[in-house]
Scaffold this active site. Structure first.
Site, PDB file in Angstrom:
ATOM      1  N   HIS A   1      39.178  50.255  43.590  1.00 61.27           N
ATOM      2  CA  HIS A   1      38.939  49.217  44.600  1.00 61.27           C
ATOM      3  C   HIS A   1      37.485  49.146  45.058  1.00 61.27           C
ATOM      4  CE1 HIS A   1      43.122  48.128  45.608  1.00 61.27           C
ATOM      5  NE2 HIS A   1      43.394  49.358  45.214  1.00 61.27           N
TER       6      HIS A   1
ATOM      7  N   CYS B   1      42.796  46.749  40.396  1.00 60.10           N
ATOM      8  CA  CYS B   1      44.066  47.462  40.609  1.00 60.10           C
ATOM      9  C   CYS B   1      45.263  46.573  40.259  1.00 60.10           C
ATOM     10  CB  CYS B   1      44.091  47.986  42.043  1.00 60.10           C
ATOM     11  SG  CYS B   1      45.152  49.423  42.189  1.00 60.10           S
TER      12      CYS B   1
ATOM     13  N   GLU C   1      35.997  46.843  46.436  1.00 63.09           N
ATOM     14  CA  GLU C   1      35.903  46.067  47.691  1.00 63.09           C
ATOM     15  C   GLU C   1      36.121  46.948  48.919  1.00 63.09           C
ATOM     16  OE1 GLU C   1      38.283  46.122  45.573  1.00 63.09           O
ATOM     17  OE2 GLU C   1      40.218  46.063  46.569  1.00 63.09           O
TER      18      GLU C   1
HETATM   19  N1  GLN Z   1      50.767  50.146  42.459  1.00 67.80           N
HETATM   20  C1  GLN Z   1      50.383  48.759  42.521  1.00 67.80           C
HETATM   21  C2  GLN Z   1      51.035  47.963  41.395  1.00 67.80           C
HETATM   22  O1  GLN Z   1      51.673  48.508  40.573  1.00 67.80           O
HETATM   23  C3  GLN Z   1      48.880  48.625  42.479  1.00 67.80           C
HETATM   24  C4  GLN Z   1      48.265  49.276  43.684  1.00 67.80           C
HETATM   25  C5  GLN Z   1      46.992  48.674  44.155  1.00 67.80           C
HETATM   26  O2  GLN Z   1      46.665  47.513  43.851  1.00 67.80           O
HETATM   27  N2  GLN Z   1      46.286  49.410  44.979  1.00 67.80           N
HETATM   28  O3  GLN Z   1      50.880  46.785  41.352  1.00 67.80           O
END
Ligand code: GLN
Length: 192
Positions: free
Chosen positions: A174, A77, A176
């Site tokens: 995610h 992410c 994890e």
């Molecule tokens: N929206 C976050 C970003 O732009 C990422 C979100 C996340 O890691 N769950 O960094």
């Protein structure tokens, strides 16, 4: 084998638990010297601008780039954003992986959702290709891949959510936060 988890911000603790359950030694990384002796690194989800700014403040950008020349790195992410070469937004990036990313790609209504992904491209380490329950939280999308980057998983509308380039791995979601360790096992298979 010892895997570092970048622990500047975000859900690094969950990655540690996941690896611990797989019997892998881990270490939290906040300073450049803590990269010594590690075989791979996970950059967790969180907020990529915050992770980037803190990494710059702790003089980690160059050491992380150097680490990535020889070692496996997986970004989940926000971590995938930080690992990418291009996010069309001014923020510190490692620029290690040939992927173009768009942040918060699912808009407000769909900020967070769960979906089953076909991950049959990945079953080298997994050994089975049951659908993978993926959790997206204000997730980015991988808009495009270049160089020798492989697409590992896409959502049904075709947008890319997991990719790999050599020892780099990026996932929009995610792993994890689930009990399914197939992505963690896959990452470990990329560690030399
Ligand atoms: N929206 C976050 C970003 O732009 C990422 C979100 C996340 O890691 N769950 O960094």
């Amino acid at each position: 084998m010892k895997i570092g988890i970048l622990a500047l911000q975000g859900d690094f603790a969950e990655h540690r638990i996941m690896l611990k359950n797989l019997g892998v030694e881990t270490a939290e990384v906040r300073l450049p010297e803590q990269l010594k002796g590690l075989d791979g690194l996970i950059i967790p989800g969180g907020e990529s601008t915050t992770i980037g700014k803190l990494a710059a403040a702790f003089n980690l950008i160059k050491p992380l780039r150097k680490f990535g020349q020889r070692h496996a790195i997986w970004g989940t992410c926000a971590g995938a954003i930080f690992l990418s070469k291009d996010v069309s937004h001014k923020q510190p990036l490692l620029k290690l992986m040939d992927i173009k990313v768009a942040r918060n790609a699912f808009g407000r209504q769909l900020d967070s959702f769960e979906i089953y992904l076909d991950i049959s491209n990945l079953n080298r380490a997994a050994g089975k290709d049951d659908p993978y329950h993926a959790i997206f939280i204000r997730a980015p999308i991988i808009k495009s891949v270049s160089g020798d980057t492989k697409i590992l998983a896409s959502i049904p509308d075709g947008r890319i959510v997991a990719a790999q380039q050599g020892h780099f791995l990026a996932t929009s979601f995610h792993p994890e936060l689930t009990n399914d360790s197939r992505f963690h096992e896959y990452f470990l298979s990329l560690v030399d």
